[in-house]
Motif scaffolding. Structure first.
Motif: not given
Length: 197
Positions: A22-32, A38-43, A76-80
């Motif tokens: 039930n953990d969804a990948p952390v959503r990173v928006t274009e604004a961030a 952070g995106a690399l760490r999340n990935l 980012w969900t696509g990359w996950y």
């Protein structure tokens, strides 16, 4: 260079929590904007947590990410999902993962480091794609050779049966010839003591 060391350190660390279904990948928006890494760490965190699951749970997570991607369209969900595809057989095809990563690379907010990792992952996926194609060709060739081997084995069996039949016929003919030759051969003498009268 410092990013590579940082990535290696994170990959080698085994202290991450497993990814719950039930953990969804952390959503990173274009604004961030992806400048802090952070995106690399999340990935990397996602990848490490994803790997500790059973194959069945991984496939379920792939399905959930695919649904989330089609519903939300989050890059980012696509990359996950692309990362999951590269890690588990049956999650998807390398072509799909390459398309997802390329779509992410088209965005302006992707940092140079993230782009580097994305291009590296694409090259790995392309190699995986070539290996699958080679494997498919090898499997097809193996099937063809197995069919040919079965045909040769069947032909051998038929030839052995025919040879056995021919030997049986030859033995039968030789016996008849021997019997006929013994019964009509003028050089055959009567045993001693036999009277001709």
């Amino acid at each position: 260079m410092k990013w590579i060391c940082w990535l290696c350190l994170l990959l080698l660390s085994g202290c991450q929590q497993p990814l719950a279904r039930n953990d969804a990948p952390v959503r990173v928006t274009e604004a961030a904007v992806d400048t802090s890494g952070g995106a690399l760490r999340n990935l990397i965190d996602f990848s490490n947590r994803f790997q500790v699951h059973t194959r069945q749970d991984q496939l379920i997570l792939c399905g959930e990410m695919r649904q989330s991607l089609s519903r939300d369209g989050d890059l980012w969900t696509g990359w996950y999902l692309a990362t999951a595809i590269s890690q588990v057989e049956g999650c998807g095809e390398p072509e799909e993962a390459i398309t997802l990563i390329n779509h992410l690379l088209e965005q302006r907010f992707v940092s140079r480091e993230t782009g580097w990792l994305a291009y590296y992952q694409i090259s790995l996926l392309q190699r995986q794609q070539r290996q699958r194609q080679q494997l498919s060709k090898a499997v097809a060739e193996q099937r063809r050779l197995e069919e040919r081997l079965a045909q040769v084995a069947e032909a051998k069996r038929l030839l052995e049966n025919q040879l056995r039949d021919l030997k049986h016929i030859e033995t039968s003919i030789n016996q008849r010839l021997d019997e006929k030759q013994q019964g009509t051969n003028p050089t055959v003498t009567k045993p001693a003591g036999a009277t001709g009268r």
